[in-house]
Motif scaffolding. Structure first.
Motif, PDB file in Angstrom:
ATOM      1  N   VAL A  88      15.471 -22.486  11.709  1.00 25.48           N
ATOM      2  CA  VAL A  88      15.022 -23.851  11.974  1.00 25.48           C
ATOM      3  C   VAL A  88      14.780 -23.992  13.472  1.00 25.48           C
ATOM      4  O   VAL A  88      15.660 -23.686  14.283  1.00 25.48           O
ATOM      5  CB  VAL A  88      16.063 -24.880  11.488  1.00 25.48           C
ATOM      6  CG1 VAL A  88      15.615 -26.292  11.830  1.00 25.48           C
ATOM      7  CG2 VAL A  88      16.301 -24.736   9.997  1.00 25.48           C
ATOM      8  N   LYS A  89      13.601 -24.457  13.852  1.00 19.74           N
ATOM      9  CA  LYS A  89      13.232 -24.530  15.264  1.00 19.74           C
ATOM     10  C   LYS A  89      13.723 -25.793  15.953  1.00 19.74           C
ATOM     11  O   LYS A  89      13.594 -25.935  17.164  1.00 19.74           O
ATOM     12  CB  LYS A  89      11.700 -24.448  15.405  1.00 19.74           C
ATOM     13  CG  LYS A  89      11.093 -23.175  14.823  1.00 19.74           C
ATOM     14  CD  LYS A  89      11.586 -21.931  15.538  1.00 19.74           C
ATOM     15  CE  LYS A  89      10.897 -20.676  14.993  1.00 19.74           C
ATOM     16  NZ  LYS A  89      11.386 -19.459  15.670  1.00 19.74           N
ATOM     17  N   TRP A  90      14.280 -26.729  15.195  1.00 20.15           N
ATOM     18  CA  TRP A  90      14.741 -27.974  15.786  1.00 20.15           C
ATOM     19  C   TRP A  90      15.814 -27.714  16.839  1.00 20.15           C
ATOM     20  O   TRP A  90      16.690 -26.857  16.670  1.00 20.15           O
ATOM     21  CB  TRP A  90      15.317 -28.897  14.717  1.00 20.15           C
ATOM     22  CG  TRP A  90      14.282 -29.517  13.844  1.00 20.15           C
ATOM     23  CD1 TRP A  90      12.950 -29.604  14.065  1.00 20.15           C
ATOM     24  CD2 TRP A  90      14.520 -30.139  12.577  1.00 20.15           C
ATOM     25  NE1 TRP A  90      12.325 -30.246  13.029  1.00 20.15           N
ATOM     26  CE2 TRP A  90      13.271 -30.588  12.103  1.00 20.15           C
ATOM     27  CE3 TRP A  90      15.650 -30.366  11.797  1.00 20.15           C
ATOM     28  CZ2 TRP A  90      13.116 -31.252  10.892  1.00 20.15           C
ATOM     29  CZ3 TRP A  90      15.503 -31.031  10.594  1.00 20.15           C
ATOM     30  CH2 TRP A  90      14.257 -31.466  10.158  1.00 20.15           C
ATOM     31  N   ASP A  91      15.760 -28.481  17.902  1.00 18.26           N
ATOM     32  CA  ASP A  91      16.774 -28.421  18.952  1.00 18.26           C
ATOM     33  C   ASP A  91      18.047 -29.084  18.450  1.00 18.26           C
ATOM     34  O   ASP A  91      18.016 -30.196  17.918  1.00 18.26           O
ATOM     35  CB  ASP A  91      16.255 -29.161  20.197  1.00 18.26           C
ATOM     36  CG  ASP A  91      17.180 -29.018  21.389  1.00 18.26           C
ATOM     37  OD1 ASP A  91      18.315 -28.550  21.218  1.00 18.26           O
ATOM     38  OD2 ASP A  91      16.750 -29.394  22.495  1.00 18.26           O
ATOM     39  N   THR A  92      19.174 -28.414  18.603  1.00 13.01           N
ATOM     40  CA  THR A  92      20.434 -28.980  18.125  1.00 13.01           C
ATOM     41  C   THR A  92      20.779 -30.297  18.816  1.00 13.01           C
ATOM     42  O   THR A  92      21.493 -31.125  18.268  1.00 13.01           O
ATOM     43  CB  THR A  92      21.593 -27.987  18.348  1.00 13.01           C
ATOM     44  OG1 THR A  92      21.624 -27.611  19.730  1.00 13.01           O
ATOM     45  CG2 THR A  92      21.418 -26.748  17.492  1.00 13.01           C
ATOM     46  N   GLN A 199       8.990 -37.775   4.710  1.00 11.67           N
ATOM     47  CA  GLN A 199       9.718 -37.252   5.862  1.00 11.67           C
ATOM     48  C   GLN A 199      10.550 -36.046   5.450  1.00 11.67           C
ATOM     49  O   GLN A 199      10.456 -34.980   6.046  1.00 11.67           O
ATOM     50  CB  GLN A 199      10.607 -38.354   6.463  1.00 11.67           C
ATOM     51  CG  GLN A 199      11.331 -37.948   7.751  1.00 11.67           C
ATOM     52  CD  GLN A 199      12.599 -37.117   7.538  1.00 11.67           C
ATOM     53  OE1 GLN A 199      12.835 -36.165   8.263  1.00 11.67           O
ATOM     54  NE2 GLN A 199      13.401 -37.454   6.547  1.00 11.67           N
ATOM     55  N   SER A 200      11.364 -36.209   4.429  1.00  8.18           N
ATOM     56  CA  SER A 200      12.310 -35.168   4.039  1.00  8.18           C
ATOM     57  C   SER A 200      11.651 -34.036   3.262  1.00  8.18           C
ATOM     58  O   SER A 200      12.152 -32.912   3.252  1.00  8.18           O
ATOM     59  CB  SER A 200      13.426 -35.761   3.183  1.00  8.18           C
ATOM     60  OG  SER A 200      12.906 -36.207   1.932  1.00  8.18           O
ATOM     61  N   GLY A 201      10.547 -34.352   2.590  1.00 10.07           N
ATOM     62  CA  GLY A 201       9.954 -33.365   1.694  1.00 10.07           C
ATOM     63  C   GLY A 201      10.735 -33.204   0.405  1.00 10.07           C
ATOM     64  O   GLY A 201      10.462 -32.302  -0.388  1.00 10.07           O
ATOM     65  N   GLU A 202      11.708 -34.095   0.182  1.00 10.96           N
ATOM     66  CA  GLU A 202      12.545 -34.030  -1.019  1.00 10.96           C
ATOM     67  C   GLU A 202      12.503 -35.317  -1.837  1.00 10.96           C
ATOM     68  O   GLU A 202      13.234 -35.444  -2.815  1.00 10.96           O
ATOM     69  CB  GLU A 202      14.006 -33.733  -0.637  1.00 10.96           C
ATOM     70  CG  GLU A 202      14.223 -32.438   0.130  1.00 10.96           C
ATOM     71  CD  GLU A 202      13.973 -31.187  -0.701  1.00 10.96           C
ATOM     72  OE1 GLU A 202      13.810 -31.306  -1.934  1.00 10.96           O
ATOM     73  OE2 GLU A 202      13.945 -30.089  -0.123  1.00 10.96           O
ATOM     74  N   VAL A 227      10.406 -28.170   7.273  1.00  4.17           N
ATOM     75  CA  VAL A 227       9.882 -26.865   6.859  1.00  4.17           C
ATOM     76  C   VAL A 227      10.693 -26.333   5.678  1.00  4.17           C
ATOM     77  O   VAL A 227      11.920 -26.380   5.674  1.00  4.17           O
ATOM     78  CB  VAL A 227       9.944 -25.864   8.028  1.00  4.17           C
ATOM     79  CG1 VAL A 227       9.503 -24.473   7.585  1.00  4.17           C
ATOM     80  CG2 VAL A 227       9.085 -26.352   9.186  1.00  4.17           C
ATOM     81  N   GLY A 228       9.992 -25.846   4.670  1.00  4.66           N
ATOM     82  CA  GLY A 228      10.660 -25.250   3.528  1.00  4.66           C
ATOM     83  C   GLY A 228      11.175 -26.236   2.506  1.00  4.66           C
ATOM     84  O   GLY A 228      11.814 -25.840   1.524  1.00  4.66           O
ATOM     85  N   SER A 229      10.925 -27.529   2.690  1.00  4.77           N
ATOM     86  CA  SER A 229      11.365 -28.538   1.724  1.00  4.77           C
ATOM     87  C   SER A 229      10.605 -28.369   0.414  1.00  4.77           C
ATOM     88  O   SER A 229       9.591 -27.669   0.334  1.00  4.77           O
ATOM     89  CB  SER A 229      11.158 -29.940   2.286  1.00  4.77           C
ATOM     90  OG  SER A 229       9.804 -30.125   2.666  1.00  4.77           O
ATOM     91  N   SER A 230      11.083 -29.015  -0.636  1.00  6.34           N
ATOM     92  CA  SER A 230      10.504 -28.824  -1.969  1.00  6.34           C
ATOM     93  C   SER A 230       9.028 -29.175  -2.019  1.00  6.34           C
ATOM     94  O   SER A 230       8.212 -28.442  -2.590  1.00  6.34           O
ATOM     95  CB  SER A 230      11.283 -29.659  -2.992  1.00  6.34           C
ATOM     96  OG  SER A 230      12.623 -29.236  -3.071  1.00  6.34           O
ATOM     97  N   VAL A 238      -0.060 -27.694   3.481  1.00  5.57           N
ATOM     98  CA  VAL A 238       1.013 -28.448   4.130  1.00  5.57           C
ATOM     99  C   VAL A 238       0.687 -28.663   5.594  1.00  5.57           C
ATOM    100  O   VAL A 238       0.352 -27.718   6.317  1.00  5.57           O
ATOM    101  CB  VAL A 238       2.366 -27.711   4.031  1.00  5.57           C
ATOM    102  CG1 VAL A 238       3.476 -28.590   4.614  1.00  5.57           C
ATOM    103  CG2 VAL A 238       2.684 -27.328   2.609  1.00  5.57           C
ATOM    104  N   PHE A 239       0.789 -29.913   6.023  1.00  6.06           N
ATOM    105  CA  PHE A 239       0.729 -30.235   7.447  1.00  6.06           C
ATOM    106  C   PHE A 239       2.116 -30.717   7.849  1.00  6.06           C
ATOM    107  O   PHE A 239       2.623 -31.701   7.309  1.00  6.06           O
ATOM    108  CB  PHE A 239      -0.303 -31.320   7.748  1.00  6.06           C
ATOM    109  CG  PHE A 239      -0.415 -31.632   9.218  1.00  6.06           C
ATOM    110  CD1 PHE A 239      -1.316 -30.965  10.020  1.00  6.06           C
ATOM    111  CD2 PHE A 239       0.422 -32.579   9.812  1.00  6.06           C
ATOM    112  CE1 PHE A 239      -1.408 -31.227  11.379  1.00  6.06           C
ATOM    113  CE2 PHE A 239       0.349 -32.853  11.166  1.00  6.06           C
ATOM    114  CZ  PHE A 239      -0.572 -32.164  11.957  1.00  6.06           C
TER     115      PHE A 239
END
Length: 459
Positions: A88-92, A199-202, A227-230, A238-239
């Protein structure tokens, strides 16, 4: 597992295997993280960011076995499945408040970056490039009708999108709540495109709508933040919006990033359909790229809104009115207010006030008007004056230069000028701030409003 009805995300421990956790999912989201000799389980990535950025996404109707730093996946037949470990590329730091009292205020201030990152992901050398999501100009040229399907704030983005796409690209657009779309037996035609926003992709209803479209052989395009959400895995194209993790239940920066994505699709559709020339194309993109700085300017003008909001904390009913894109902005502003302040609020197309709603206006009722569309400005003022004549207190969100509104409105919040197609990105900011400060004045939990969840994974 096949005998269990409904949706579920299960984590099960057995007495005979104390060092293992067995997991399974159907429809409901689940993400598994690993670090050294540790394994983690959560429903969404942000919950794991403090511990790891290496995750697995378990598929629908799959089983996982978690051990210390080791995860094994199986299908329902018991056969082992190989899965890719995703970084996951998000900054912690995005999952920390960093000095802000609430995540919502932090995320309001992060909107310029979220919008800039999302725009820069597709705008290259003054042109919009969707090659990375595998959609070509030729494919876009063939699209004859668009369905935008979403829930909540993402649906409000879709409402804005309908106005912008139809006006710029002249493509018919239908906007559906996912929970209605999946049950109304929608009519699909050749060369339709279904755009799903989440937002969540779920989001459960949006995921079901995606599957409905795919069953009919319609091309699907997802606009998601995870990324990788359902929804991301199952859509044809996917954008990804680059808002980063959004912790507050009330969305702000994810909504703004979704708007940025919709604007780019509208402009590119308009270009390939030859509804705009090269000069207009370039000017629209130039205007888009100025949005982050204008959002930053708008966010900084919050002192007067804070004072005004403190006086609205005891309100019982608040109404939002606007026309066209301004009406779409009102929908989002009203939702923000009601979900974190618990004040009843409604958004109305201003021209509909006399069809019953104006009977609710009484002495002191707050009516918030959004006036960013020049062609509709006078008509909306007329509707607001009718409310004022019945005792309403008026707040207005409008563009710098429309100073005559101060003769009518009790409080005015000004936003920078931009192309009217993009005004939602700026006009929503004062409404987000108003909602935030009203909630704070009422002493409520801004980030975790009652009865709500960040990802709506049930119908």
């Amino acid at each position: 597992m096949v005998r269990i009805r409904g949706s579920y995300a299960l984590a099960i421990m057995f007495k005979d295997y104390p060092e293992e956790i067995y997991v399974a999912r159907k429809e409901s989201p689940m993400v598994i993280g690993v670090r050294d000799r540790e394994s983690f389980l959560a429903s969404d990535v942000p919950a794991l960011l403090k511990y790891t950025r290496n995750v697995y996404y378990i598929g629908n109707m799959e089983i996982g076995r978690l051990k210390a730093g080791e995860v094994t996946f199986y299908n329902l037949d018991g056969d082992e499945i190989n899965k890719e470990l995703v970084e996951v590329k998000w900054d912690t730091k995005a999952a920390e408040k960093e000095g802000y009292e609430h995540f919502m205020m932090k995320e309001i201030h992060e909107q310029p970056k979220a919008v800039a990152d999302t725009l820069n992901a597709a705008i290259v050398d003054g042109h919009i490039d969707f090659s990375e999501i595998n959609i070509s100009d030729e494919e876009m040229k063939k699209v004859e009708r668009i369905h935008i399907v979403a829930c909540g704030s993402a649906w409000h983005v879709g409402v804005v999108g309908r106005y912008v796409i139809e006006d710029l690209a002249r493509i018919p657009v239908e906007v559906d709540l996912a929970s209605e779309f999946r049950y109304r037996n929608p009519i699909f035609r050749d060369n339709d495109l279904v755009i799903l926003i989440s937002q969540s992709g779920e989001t459960a209803d949006t995921l079901a709508a995606l599957r409905t479209a795919k069953e009919h052989g319609v091309t699907t395009l997802a606009i998601v933040n995870v990324v990788g959400s359902s929804i991301a895995r199952e859509a044809d194209k996917v954008f990804y919006t680059l808002a980063g993790p959004e912790i507050s239940v009330a969305t702000t920066k994810a909504y703004s990033a979704q708007l940025a994505a919709i604007y780019m699709f509208a402009i590119q559709f308009a270009k390939v359909k030859k509804e705009i020339d090269d000069a207009k194309y370039s000017s629209l993109i130039e205007e888009l790229l100025m949005l982050p700085d204008k959002i930053k300017e708008t966010v900084s003008n919050q002192e007067e809104i804070q004072k005004f909001a403190a006086n609205q904390a005891t309100e019982q009913d608040i109404f939002f009115v606007g026309r066209g894109i301004d009406y779409a902005i009102c929908l989002e502003g009203s939702l923000k207010l009601k979900e974190i302040s618990y004040i009843h609020s409604e958004a109305y197309a201003a021209g509909e006030l006399k069809h019953g709603t104006i009977s609710l206006i009484e002495e002191g009722t707050l009516v918030i008007g959004v006036l960013t569309q020049e062609a509709l400005y006078e008509k909306t003022i007329s509707n607001m004056v009718e409310c004022k004549s019945r005792g309403a207190c008026l707040m207005t969100v409008t563009v710098f230069g429309n100073y005559g509104i101060e003769n009518t409105s009790d409080f005015v919040s000004y936003i920078p000028k931009t192309d009217t197609h993009f005004s939602a990105s700026l006009a929503v900011i004062p409404l987000q701030l108003l909602s935030y400060y009203v909630s704070v004045a009422r002493g409520l939990d801004v980030d975790k409003p009652r009865n709500l969840a960040k990802s709506v994974t049930v119908e």
